[in-house]
Design a protein around this motif. Structure first.
Motif, short mmCIF file in Angstrom:
data_model
loop_
_atom_site.label_atom_id
_atom_site.label_comp_id
_atom_site.label_asym_id
_atom_site.label_seq_id
_atom_site.Cartn_x
_atom_site.Cartn_y
_atom_site.Cartn_z
N ARG A 5 0.86 -1.19 0.00
CA ARG A 5 0.00 0.00 0.00
C ARG A 5 0.89 1.23 0.00
O ARG A 5 2.10 1.14 0.24
N VAL A 6 0.27 2.38 -0.24
CA VAL A 6 1.01 3.65 -0.16
C VAL A 6 1.39 3.88 1.30
O VAL A 6 0.59 3.65 2.22
N ALA A 7 2.61 4.31 1.51
CA ALA A 7 3.10 4.60 2.86
C ALA A 7 2.26 5.71 3.49
O ALA A 7 1.81 6.62 2.81
N ARG A 8 2.09 5.61 4.80
CA ARG A 8 1.46 6.70 5.55
C ARG A 8 2.55 7.69 5.97
O ARG A 8 3.72 7.32 6.15
N GLN A 9 2.16 8.93 6.16
CA GLN A 9 3.10 9.98 6.56
C GLN A 9 3.84 9.59 7.84
O GLN A 9 5.05 9.81 7.95
N ASP A 10 3.14 8.99 8.80
CA ASP A 10 3.78 8.64 10.07
C ASP A 10 4.79 7.49 9.94
O ASP A 10 5.56 7.25 10.86
N GLU A 11 4.81 6.80 8.81
CA GLU A 11 5.75 5.70 8.59
C GLU A 11 7.08 6.16 8.00
O GLU A 11 8.04 5.40 7.99
N LEU A 12 7.12 7.38 7.51
CA LEU A 12 8.30 7.83 6.77
C LEU A 12 9.59 7.78 7.58
O LEU A 12 10.62 7.33 7.05
N PRO A 13 9.61 8.20 8.86
CA PRO A 13 10.87 8.06 9.61
C PRO A 13 11.34 6.61 9.70
O PRO A 13 12.54 6.33 9.61
N GLY A 14 10.41 5.69 9.83
CA GLY A 14 10.77 4.27 9.87
C GLY A 14 11.35 3.78 8.55
O GLY A 14 12.19 2.88 8.54
N LEU A 15 10.91 4.37 7.44
CA LEU A 15 11.46 3.99 6.15
C LEU A 15 12.92 4.40 6.04
O LEU A 15 13.73 3.70 5.42
N ARG A 16 13.26 5.52 6.65
CA ARG A 16 14.67 5.95 6.65
C ARG A 16 15.53 4.92 7.38
O ARG A 16 16.61 4.55 6.92
N ALA A 17 15.04 4.45 8.53
CA ALA A 17 15.77 3.44 9.30
C ALA A 17 15.85 2.12 8.51
O ALA A 17 16.90 1.46 8.50
N LEU A 18 14.78 1.76 7.85
CA LEU A 18 14.76 0.55 7.04
C LEU A 18 15.79 0.66 5.91
O LEU A 18 16.54 -0.29 5.64
N GLU A 19 15.84 1.82 5.26
CA GLU A 19 16.81 2.03 4.17
C GLU A 19 18.24 1.90 4.69
O GLU A 19 19.09 1.29 4.03
N GLN A 20 18.51 2.47 5.85
CA GLN A 20 19.86 2.34 6.42
C GLN A 20 20.19 0.88 6.71
O GLN A 20 21.28 0.42 6.39
N ALA A 21 19.26 0.14 7.29
CA ALA A 21 19.49 -1.27 7.58
C ALA A 21 19.72 -2.06 6.30
O ALA A 21 20.60 -2.93 6.24
N SER A 22 18.97 -1.74 5.25
CA SER A 22 19.11 -2.49 3.99
C SER A 22 20.44 -2.18 3.31
O SER A 22 20.90 -2.95 2.47
N GLY A 23 21.07 -1.07 3.67
CA GLY A 23 22.37 -0.73 3.09
C GLY A 23 23.55 -1.40 3.78
O GLY A 23 24.65 -1.44 3.23
N GLU A 24 23.34 -1.94 4.95
CA GLU A 24 24.45 -2.53 5.71
C GLU A 24 25.18 -3.65 4.97
O GLU A 24 26.40 -3.75 5.07
N PRO A 25 24.50 -4.52 4.21
CA PRO A 25 25.25 -5.57 3.50
C PRO A 25 26.31 -5.04 2.53
O PRO A 25 27.25 -5.76 2.21
N PHE A 26 26.19 -3.79 2.08
CA PHE A 26 27.22 -3.22 1.23
C PHE A 26 28.57 -3.15 1.96
O PHE A 26 29.62 -3.26 1.35
N ARG A 27 28.52 -2.96 3.26
CA ARG A 27 29.74 -2.89 4.05
C ARG A 27 30.52 -4.20 3.93
O ARG A 27 31.75 -4.20 3.86
N ASP A 28 29.80 -5.32 3.88
CA ASP A 28 30.44 -6.63 3.84
C ASP A 28 31.14 -6.92 2.52
O ASP A 28 31.93 -7.87 2.44
N ILE A 29 30.85 -6.15 1.48
CA ILE A 29 31.50 -6.38 0.18
C ILE A 29 32.42 -5.23 -0.21
O ILE A 29 32.72 -5.02 -1.38
N GLY A 30 32.88 -4.48 0.81
CA GLY A 30 33.85 -3.43 0.57
C GLY A 30 33.27 -2.12 0.05
O GLY A 30 34.00 -1.30 -0.52
N MET A 31 31.97 -1.92 0.24
CA MET A 31 31.32 -0.69 -0.24
C MET A 31 30.75 0.09 0.94
O MET A 31 29.58 0.49 0.95
N ALA A 32 31.61 0.34 1.95
CA ALA A 32 31.16 1.04 3.15
C ALA A 32 30.60 2.43 2.82
O ALA A 32 29.69 2.89 3.51
N MET A 33 31.13 3.07 1.78
CA MET A 33 30.62 4.39 1.40
C MET A 33 29.11 4.33 1.13
O MET A 33 28.37 5.24 1.50
N ILE A 34 28.66 3.26 0.53
CA ILE A 34 27.23 3.10 0.23
C ILE A 34 26.47 2.84 1.53
O ILE A 34 25.40 3.42 1.76
#
Length: 172
Positions: A5-34
């Motif tokens: 469904r379309v995200a609710r306005q109150d969910e947006l801060p949680g999406l930022r945290a989710l995006e950060q968590a989803s980026g962590e695997p890049f660290r394991d392949i030498g792409m810490a900048m990402i």
């Protein structure tokens, strides 16, 4: 069973945290900048949400993943797709992409596009399995060219990147 469904306005801060968590695997392949990049701003998330193009996938609790999209060169461009690592390998990213494809078709748009890393296993190789094909630089329209230039300017081409496209309809 998951719901998109379309995200609710109150969910947006949680999406930022989710995006950060989803980026962590890049660290394991030498792409810490990402992995260290700032997530999508609340202002940008709000823009996508108000346009009805910030979709979340949930199983009744907090979002497990999300997809942001906007029109580019007569296609629906996937600007971001993120799935929390704890929910990975369950087909949630594919569900989000198929949902975006359905939304594109409903709006009269026949194709999806995205830009991604060529050699990251959960990037270009994954998208190829979902039916995306590479666009050569000469095939990019003005909108995708501008996105690629912005990515180059941000230093993202430190690792090979490319633009990809596929039909908006589901790939079986």
């Amino acid at each position: 069973m998951s719901t998109i469904r379309v995200a609710r306005q109150d969910e947006l801060p949680g999406l930022r945290a989710l995006e950060q968590a989803s980026g962590e695997p890049f660290r394991d392949i030498g792409m810490a900048m990402i992995a260290d990049e700032d997530p999508t701003s609340l202002a940008d998330l709000s823009h996508y949400q108000r346009a009805g193009r910030a979709w979340v996938i949930t199983d009744g609790g907090p979002a497990l993943g999300f997809l942001l999209a906007h029109p580019v060169d007569e296609r629906l461009h996937i600007a971001q797709v993120s799935v929390h690592p704890d929910a990975a390998r369950r087909g949630l990213g594919r569900e989000l992409i198929e949902h975006a494809g359905g939304e594109a078709l409903a709006a009269g748009t026949a194709e999806l596009s995205l830009t991604t890393y060529l050699e990251v296993p959960w990037n270009a190789p994954y998208y190829r399995r979902l039916g995306f094909v590479e666009l050569a630089e000469g095939e990019l329209g003005p909108g995708l060219r501008a996105i690629r230039e912005m990515e180059r300017g941000a230093g993202l081409d430190r690792w090979p990147r490319l633009a990809m496209v596929r039909a908006a309809g589901a790939v079986r």
